[in-house]
Design an enzyme around this catalytic site. Sequence first.
Site, PDB file in Angstrom:
ATOM      1  N   ASP A  86      -7.191  10.724  11.267  1.00 22.25           N
ATOM      2  CA  ASP A  86      -7.801  11.950  11.806  1.00 22.25           C
ATOM      3  C   ASP A  86      -9.327  11.860  11.801  1.00 22.25           C
ATOM      4  OD1 ASP A  86      -7.633  11.885   8.997  1.00 22.25           O
ATOM      5  OD2 ASP A  86      -7.734  14.065   8.807  1.00 22.25           O
TER       6      ASP A  86
ATOM      7  N   GLY B  44       0.812  -1.221   0.000  1.00 23.66           N
ATOM      8  CA  GLY B  44       0.000   0.000   0.000  1.00 23.66           C
ATOM      9  C   GLY B  44       0.845   1.271   0.000  1.00 23.66           C
TER      10      GLY B  44
ATOM     11  N   TYR C 110     -16.411   4.888   8.322  1.00 22.95           N
ATOM     12  CA  TYR C 110     -14.964   4.648   8.237  1.00 22.95           C
ATOM     13  C   TYR C 110     -14.280   5.060   9.546  1.00 22.95           C
ATOM     14  CZ  TYR C 110     -10.064   5.544   7.010  1.00 22.95           C
ATOM     15  OH  TYR C 110      -8.694   5.587   7.013  1.00 22.95           O
TER      16      TYR C 110
END
Length: 298
Positions: free
Chosen positions: A97, A10, A120
């Site tokens: 965040d 990733g 999420y």
Amino acid sequence: MKVAIIGSTGQLGSDILDVFGEKALPLSHDEIEVKDIASCRRVLKNVDAVINCAAYVKVDDSEGHPEEAFMVNAVGARNVALVCNENQMKNVYISTDFVFDGNKKTPYQEDDPPNPINIYGLSKYAGEILTRNYCRSFYIIRSASLFGRKGARGKGGNFVEWMIKKASNNEIIKVVDDIVMSPTYTRDAAKMIQNIMERKLPYGIYHVTNQGCCSWLEFAKEIFEFLDIDAKLFPIKSDALNRKAKRPKFSALESTKLTSFGLRMRNWEDALEDYLIEKGYYIKTCHAEGGLDLCCLE
Ligand SMILES: NC(=O)c1ccc[n+]([C@@H]2O[C@H](COP(=O)([O-])OP(=O)(O)OC[C@H]3O[C@@H](n4cnc5c(N)ncnc54)[C@H](OP(=O)(O)O)[C@@H]3O)[C@@H](O)[C@H]2O)c1
């Protein structure tokens, strides 16, 4: 210290892999499935630490697929933490965040209370709780708005590349000016994660972002300014995009905790400049007169 990196293909994982070099054990999705505890038990062994970069990162899609978001980001985090604890391995969970609601007016510190406003963020916060509850030796690393050489696999790229592509297609580009965040270069985040681990900082939560913050529009402007591109860039309000997931309006992160250990990330503008150089978009040239000039390559 031998370190297994889950999600090594990733955007962030590939830079962490580079930073740890020979000490790294790369683990692609083909090699480990974090949703499956048996897979975790089979693969996660003979290392001192595990960095878990695996995630379901599609923020809007998470609203329609909460089961998948929670399976990867929360159950996956639990599985990795459990196996780390069973084998006395340190566990590093990468968070976001988006665990915050965005109502604060100054940058979020590690001890500010999370209050996610989308699936999420909620799944990642659940991953944080499970990580700290299932593994004694844990680091939770909250980062944000990542840009890295590989681009996010789960999102199909990163903001910098999308901006450059749209500008080179001569498209009209509308970018939100009412969402503020801390853009972060994955290479810088990877080095800081290594620092935290190798200096054996106390276990717990750390905010790892480049210094400073800006709106997405300001970020786009800075990209085009560096590249001397006269883009057709216009502001738009986030509500006008009608996206499935709500976003925190202000999610800048800060870490007085890292500062107290003598560690500090550089500002996001310098990081962006290095990213653009690394990608070959532009170079700095020193002229004979000793001046510094910025040259556009593409
Ligand atoms: N991107 C951002 O702006 C951002 C901001 C804040 C925090 N973060 C966090 O940073 C971390 C890394 O994000 P990224 O941008 O590097 O994302 P990415 O490029 O999509 O990387 C995620 C990696 O995890 C692997 N993976 C996905 N599901 C998996 C599973 N079930 N089991 C094992 N491996 C799996 C992916 O492999 P495949 O692609 O082959 O499935 C990929 O290698 C994540 O924890 C994310 O929540 C990202």
